[in-house]
Design an enzyme around this catalytic site. Structure first.
Site, PDB file in Angstrom:
ATOM      1  N   LYS A 169       0.841  -1.405   0.014  1.00  0.00           N
ATOM      2  CA  LYS A 169       0.094  -0.094   0.249  1.00  0.00           C
ATOM      3  C   LYS A 169       0.833   1.193   0.006  1.00  0.00           C
ATOM      4  CE  LYS A 169      -3.768   2.666   0.253  1.00  0.00           C
ATOM      5  NZ  LYS A 169      -4.570   2.848   1.291  1.00  0.00           N
ATOM      6  N   LYS A 237      -1.277  11.507   6.385  1.00  0.00           N
ATOM      7  CA  LYS A 237      -0.944  10.236   7.236  1.00  0.00           C
ATOM      8  C   LYS A 237      -0.183   9.280   6.434  1.00  0.00           C
ATOM      9  CE  LYS A 237      -3.711   7.147   7.771  1.00  0.00           C
ATOM     10  NZ  LYS A 237      -4.024   5.618   7.013  1.00  0.00           N
TER      11      LYS A 237
HETATM   12  P1  NA7 Z   1     -12.779   7.921   7.944  1.00  0.00           P
HETATM   13  O1  NA7 Z   1     -14.020   8.276   7.347  1.00  0.00           O
HETATM   14  O2  NA7 Z   1     -11.929   9.267   8.647  1.00  0.00           O
HETATM   15  O3  NA7 Z   1     -13.164   6.908   9.274  1.00  0.00           O
HETATM   16  C1  NA7 Z   1     -12.367   6.668  10.227  1.00  0.00           C
HETATM   17  C2  NA7 Z   1     -12.905   5.535  11.201  1.00  0.00           C
HETATM   18  O4  NA7 Z   1     -12.135   5.061  12.139  1.00  0.00           O
HETATM   19  C3  NA7 Z   1     -14.381   5.914  11.764  1.00  0.00           C
HETATM   20  O5  NA7 Z   1     -15.091   4.886  11.761  1.00  0.00           O
HETATM   21  C4  NA7 Z   1     -13.938   6.354  13.360  1.00  0.00           C
HETATM   22  O6  NA7 Z   1     -14.676   6.345  13.956  1.00  0.00           O
HETATM   23  C5  NA7 Z   1     -12.870   5.086  13.170  1.00  0.00           C
HETATM   24  N1  NA7 Z   1     -11.599   5.497  14.294  1.00  0.00           N
HETATM   25  C6  NA7 Z   1     -10.927   6.477  14.265  1.00  0.00           C
HETATM   26  N2  NA7 Z   1      -9.790   6.210  15.341  1.00  0.00           N
HETATM   27  C7  NA7 Z   1     -10.769   5.507  16.323  1.00  0.00           C
HETATM   28  C8  NA7 Z   1     -10.259   5.205  17.428  1.00  0.00           C
HETATM   29  N3  NA7 Z   1      -9.213   5.669  18.172  1.00  0.00           N
HETATM   30  N4  NA7 Z   1     -11.273   4.405  18.108  1.00  0.00           N
HETATM   31  C9  NA7 Z   1     -12.214   3.675  17.419  1.00  0.00           C
HETATM   32  N5  NA7 Z   1     -12.531   4.167  16.275  1.00  0.00           N
HETATM   33  C10 NA7 Z   1     -11.810   5.017  15.630  1.00  0.00           C
HETATM   34  O7  NA7 Z   1     -11.680   7.202   7.258  1.00  0.00           O
HETATM   35  P2  NA7 Z   1     -11.893   6.327   6.083  1.00  0.00           P
HETATM   36  O8  NA7 Z   1     -13.035   5.191   6.360  1.00  0.00           O
HETATM   37  O9  NA7 Z   1     -11.673   7.100   4.721  1.00  0.00           O
HETATM   38  O10 NA7 Z   1     -10.402   5.496   6.242  1.00  0.00           O
HETATM   39  C11 NA7 Z   1     -10.333   4.454   7.199  1.00  0.00           C
HETATM   40  C12 NA7 Z   1      -8.848   3.680   6.668  1.00  0.00           C
HETATM   41  O11 NA7 Z   1      -8.829   2.972   5.647  1.00  0.00           O
HETATM   42  C13 NA7 Z   1      -7.599   4.522   6.810  1.00  0.00           C
HETATM   43  O12 NA7 Z   1      -6.595   3.833   7.348  1.00  0.00           O
HETATM   44  C14 NA7 Z   1      -7.460   5.075   5.424  1.00  0.00           C
HETATM   45  O13 NA7 Z   1      -6.344   5.298   5.149  1.00  0.00           O
HETATM   46  C15 NA7 Z   1      -7.839   3.563   4.868  1.00  0.00           C
HETATM   47  P3  NA7 Z   1     -15.585   7.760  14.336  1.00  0.00           P
HETATM   48  O14 NA7 Z   1     -16.870   7.559  13.175  1.00  0.00           O
HETATM   49  O15 NA7 Z   1     -14.825   8.883  14.021  1.00  0.00           O
HETATM   50  O16 NA7 Z   1     -16.179   7.654  15.657  1.00  0.00           O
END
Ligand code: NA7
Length: 293
Positions: A169, A237
């Site tokens: 990736k 990131k």
């Molecule tokens: P998004 O739309 O910013 O979604 C991130 C998701 O991760 C979302 O469900 C967040 O929950 C969740 N999240 C982030 N940090 C945490 C922690 N600390 N604990 C629990 N849940 C968390 O990103 P994408 O869907 O575009 O991308 C996700 C990954 O795929 C990323 O690595 C990309 O590079 C590829 P929330 O809804 O904010 O509560």
């Protein structure tokens, strides 16, 4: 049929979860912000450990390395509910080196770790056309492959070594951002020369200069539509992960370093939530010229 669990219903995870449900799989989901699960017709777990207890395969799609660690290994993490012989499929894009450590920790609980970052953006997650790059056991991949097919067009086993999917990736992201920079510079030159941007794009996209980025994000740049398929913050990131991995390996990546600094400038201007194609705005700032003016 395996019982599935899905953690992380952001832009990517939500689309994947919808496709798994549409394919008729029994599933339990958990998201830190519970509202993002309300439209899904499935079980909702109260925390990751509860989800782990009822799942044979746990999919994870959260933002960054510490977030994966949090939902899997911290207090209340999924691993503490998971039985021996179950599998974690991590779709998040995170550190290859940390992934190797996570896989070893999971193995200590009898859980197999597959790193399976994806490419294809929100459109790919929704339409089920993602490309998945998988590191880890081939046998475990065979077990989860039918489920990955619900949202993927291409599934490639990169290697048995945990983290090799994440490394592939990183390679993917080098190509993404340098194609983005190429499209941005090309359109800026066309703008400076007073060419019709749409006509110029159509003239060059079918030849050797074409790219997915030019054909898909070029028209958005021309229309000044900065809605994200993938945000600058997440792109940045990924570039941090790429540069860290390259540094550990002693491989110079001058082009990626440049794009990293340009995105940093856009973040400093408060543009981190815009799409990664807003890279062209950094060049507009340097040139004092805007696309479309
Ligand atoms: P998004 O739309 O910013 O979604 C991130 C998701 O991760 C979302 O469900 C967040 O929950 C969740 N999240 C982030 N940090 C945490 C922690 N600390 N604990 C629990 N849940 C968390 O990103 P994408 O869907 O575009 O991308 C996700 C990954 O795929 C990323 O690595 C990309 O590079 C590829 P929330 O809804 O904010 O509560």
């Amino acid at each position: 049929m395996a019982k599935l669990g899905f953690i992380g219903l952001g832009i990517m995870g939500h689309g994947m979860a919808v496709n798994l449900l549409t394919a008729g799989n029994p599933m339990t989901v958990w998201n830190r912000t519970p509202e993002k699960a309300v439209d899904l017709v499935c079980e909702i777990a109260s925390d990751p450990v509860d989800l782990g207890r009822v799942s044979d395969i746990v999919f994870v799609c959260v933002s960054d390395t510490p977030d994966v660690e949090e939902v899997v290994f911290r207090d209340g993490g999924a691993i503490y509910g998971m039985a021996e012989g179950t599998v974690i499929v991590d779709h998040s894009t995170i550190s290859p080196a940390a992934t190797a450590r996570f896989a070893e920790r999971a193995a200590g609980s009898g859980v197999t770790w597959l790193d399976a970052p994806v490419s294809g953006g929100s459109e790919g997650a929704e339409k089920g056309t993602l490309a998945v790059m998988v590191g880890g056991s081939a046998a475990a991949l065979d077990r989860v492959r039918p489920y990955l097919e619900a949202y993927s067009k291409t599934i490639t086993h990169i290697g048995d070594r945990p983290g090799s999917g994440q490394m592939a990736k990183a390679v993917n992201q080098v190509l993404v951002v340098l194609n983005e920079l190429a499209a941005s510079e090309a359109l800026m030159l066309a703008q400076g020369a007073g060419l019709d941007l749409g006509v110029t794009l159509s003239a060059v996209e079918g030849g050797a200069a074409g790219s997915w980025m030019l054909s898909n994000r070029g028209p958005q740049m021309i229309a000044r539509d900065w809605r994200p398929g993938f945000t600058i913050d997440l792109q940045q990131k990924d570039l941090r992960l790429v540069l860290e991995a390259a540094d550990e390996l002693g491989i110079p990546l001058p082009g990626v370093s440049l794009v990293f600094q340009l995105y940093r400038a856009l973040q400093a201007q408060g543009l981190g939530s815009e799409g990664n194609h807003a890279l062209v705005k950094a060049l507009e700032g340097l040139a004092g010229v805007r696309l479309g003016d």
